[in-house]
Design an enzyme around this catalytic site. Structure first.
Site, PDB file in Angstrom:
ATOM      1  N   ARG A  18       0.801  -1.233   0.000  1.00 31.85           N
ATOM      2  CA  ARG A  18       0.000   0.000   0.000  1.00 31.85           C
ATOM      3  C   ARG A  18       0.830   1.278   0.000  1.00 31.85           C
ATOM      4  O   ARG A  18       0.303   2.371  -0.183  1.00 31.85           O
ATOM      5  CB  ARG A  18      -0.970  -0.011   1.192  1.00 31.85           C
ATOM      6  CG  ARG A  18      -2.171  -0.907   0.954  1.00 31.85           C
ATOM      7  CD  ARG A  18      -2.949  -1.110   2.233  1.00 31.85           C
ATOM      8  NE  ARG A  18      -2.213  -1.945   3.188  1.00 31.85           N
ATOM      9  CZ  ARG A  18      -2.577  -2.118   4.457  1.00 31.85           C
ATOM     10  NH1 ARG A  18      -3.629  -1.475   4.937  1.00 31.85           N
ATOM     11  NH2 ARG A  18      -1.872  -2.907   5.241  1.00 31.85           N
ATOM     12  N   ASN A 390      38.372  28.954  -9.829  1.00 30.94           N
ATOM     13  CA  ASN A 390      39.147  27.818  -9.304  1.00 30.94           C
ATOM     14  C   ASN A 390      39.247  26.660 -10.275  1.00 30.94           C
ATOM     15  O   ASN A 390      39.996  25.734 -10.042  1.00 30.94           O
ATOM     16  CB  ASN A 390      38.539  27.331  -7.979  1.00 30.94           C
ATOM     17  CG  ASN A 390      37.095  26.880  -8.141  1.00 30.94           C
ATOM     18  OD1 ASN A 390      36.379  27.365  -9.012  1.00 30.94           O
ATOM     19  ND2 ASN A 390      36.678  25.948  -7.321  1.00 30.94           N
TER      20      ASN A 390
END
Ligand code: UD1
Ligand code: CA
Length: 497
Positions: A18, A390
């Site tokens: 379920r 970077n």
């Protein structure tokens, strides 16, 4: 007291149909942990001889999770019901065990105190079986505890098999039991799949014990929430909500202020120090630790963060796997990605992203910057719009900014690069080479002023406009050429050609 004569068996082989999920039911998260982790952690304080989990659906995944939590696992394949699960468990149960505590793998809200009290009831009552029951407002779907006129447990009747009279019983079976094993084993072998699902029900073993006049008790859980299973997503949301409420309540008891606690999401392992204020809509997740006297602004999300005392996190900041030292300030709208280290008294402001970088004591980056793989020295000032470049498309490189450095706004620092202590970088620079200590680095086109240029341009534009208007007037006076659509007959004629 350690329950050295007791094995705890956690039943977690069922599919959880379920839930409508590809994920095994017990691996769904509530309160920041998997359901099965909550159950295992509720069992551990009893110090049982053994913690054994019966796995079936997605057994590899579930086994991996429970073994990492220090439990054993045994596989039930296929799953033929809770009685069958116990038959499988039997092979792995310690020979020395006298009692078994059987717990459903989805009973995430269970508390150790309740398990202990139930075990105690079982021992003192010298019972063959003790059921953990609860009185709940809406018992539909649950098996009911049917008692006789003297209040003794008679049977567990499943929802589908209830008589009209029994339907009003509000005491339900939690599917959590304690068994005396020498009494259980013969009944377990005698189970038959005489039901619609063709399964072996552990509850039938309890009925058999009653039939042979063995003592069966029920211990009523003091808090009915504790026995809630999780069969649907709605149950999962309920369990999560109850966890969050418990966690917030515990933090408030320990001296944390939480405004609108129903709006905050705090995971199980989070700690928060005294007199910290948590504003509405905050999420404190994973292993986050927040110190004392802090303020966590509305809408902020902290995941696996370490925040020391006297820190202010202003609203809508998103912080992960980083450290913020005492008296630092972060936000609003800051982002700390893993490995950011914000030292004492440093400030990181709006729309500043920091990754794998140290912002040393008292340094400030207040607006619109990206600092990645960088070190920013003590008391340095990072101007608005500063970017550490970077990444060269292949590798990451470091930027080192010294103590007391001043970086002008809109600067690109192309790593690897170093700015020496006390240096200045002029606004708008693209820095590709190191700047020595106390120097000024300027790297941009030199400004040229051209006197009178703007006035001359305005005049030139005005003259052109005047000419344009005159020529367009002349055009509008001549009769416009209108291209008419050919008549219907002409069109037909053309098509025919
Ligand atoms: C069960 C009880 C019911 C009780 C309810 C509480 C029975 C017959 N009924 O119903 O009285 O009110 O729990 O939530 O026991 N499992 C296995 N192997 C299997 C079957 C189940 O390990 O072959 C595990 C499931 O993963 C689950 C637990 O046993 O953790 C309970 O099974 P479930 O199918 O959920 O029982 P319910 O129908 O909810
Ligand atoms: Ca269930």
């Amino acid at each position: 007291m350690a329950a050295t004569d007791t094995s705890i068996i956690i039943l977690a082989a069922g599919k959880g149909t379920r839930m409508r999920s590809d994920l095994a039911k017990v691996l769904h998260l509530a309160g920041g942990c998997t359901l099965i982790e909550h159950v295992i952690r509720a069992c551990r304080p009893l110090k049982p001889a053994q913690l054994l989990v019966v796995v079936g659906h997605q057994s590899d995944e579930v086994s991996a999770v429970v073994e990492a939590l220090g439990a054993e696992s045994v596989r039930q394949q296929p799953q033929r019901g809770t009685g069958h699960a116990m038959q499988i468990a039997r092979r792995a149960i310690r020979k020395s065990a006298k009692l078994a505590l059987v717990v459903a793998g989805d009973a995430a809200l269970l508390r150790p105190e309740t398990l202990e009290a139930m075990l105690d009831t079982h021992r003192r009552g010298e019972a063959a079986a003790t059921i953990l029951s609860a009185e709940i407002a809406d018992p539909s779907g649950y098996g009911r505890i049917v008692r006789d006129s003297e209040g003794r447990v008679q049977a567990i009747v499943e929802d589908k098999s209830l008589t009209t009279e029994q339907r009003s019983i509000r005491e339900v079976n939690s599917a959590i039991y304690c068994f005396t094993l020498e009494k259980l084993w013969p009944r377990l072998s005698a189970l038959r799949p005489d039901n619609a699902h063709r399964e072996l029900y552990l509850t039938d073993a309890i009925a058999m014990l009653r039939q042979s006049n063995e003592r069966v008790l029920a211990y009523v859980a003091p808090d009915a929430n504790e026995v809630l299973g999780c069969n649907t997503r709605a149950h999962l949301a309920d369990i999560d909500r109850i966890f969050r409420a418990r966690k917030s309540a515990a933090l408030m008891d320990s001296g944390v202020t939480i405004y609108l606690p129903e709006t905050v999401l705090i995971d199980r392992d989070v700690t928060v120090g005294q007199d910290t204020i948590i504003e509405p809509g905050v999420q404190l997740l994973g292993r986050t630790r927040v110190g004392a006297q802090c303020r966590i602004g509305t809408g902020s999300i902290l995941h696996d963060m370490r925040v020391d005392d006297h820190v202010a996190i202003f609203p809508h900041s998103n912080l992960a796997s980083s450290h913020v030292a005492p008296h630092a300030q972060v936000g609003p709208f800051s982002r700390l990605r893993p490995g950011a280290e914000i030292r004492s008294g440093a400030h990181v402001g709006n729309f500043v992203e920091v990754k794998k970088s140290v912002i040393h004591e008292g340094a400030k980056a207040m607006h619109l910057s990206y600092l990645g793989d960088a070190s920013v020295g003590r008391g340095a000032n990072i101007g608005a719009g500063t970017i550490t470049c970077n990444y060269d498309g292949v590798e990451k490189h470091e930027t080192k900014i010294g103590d007391g450095v001043f970086i002008g706004s809109d600067t690109a620092l192309v790593a690897p690069v170093k700015i020496g202590n006390g240096a200045y970088v002029a606004a708008g620079s693209i820095i590709t080479e190191n700047v020595p200590p106390d120097a000024l680095g300027v790297a941009r086109g030199r400004q040229v002023n051209k006197p009178g240029w703007a006035r001359a341009r305005r005049r030139m534009l005005a003259a052109t406009n005047h000419n344009l208007k005159r020529s367009s007037k002349r055009k509008s006076r001549s009769k416009p050429k209108v291209r008419r659509r050919p008549s219907k007959s002409a069109r037909r004629a053309r098509r025919a050609r």
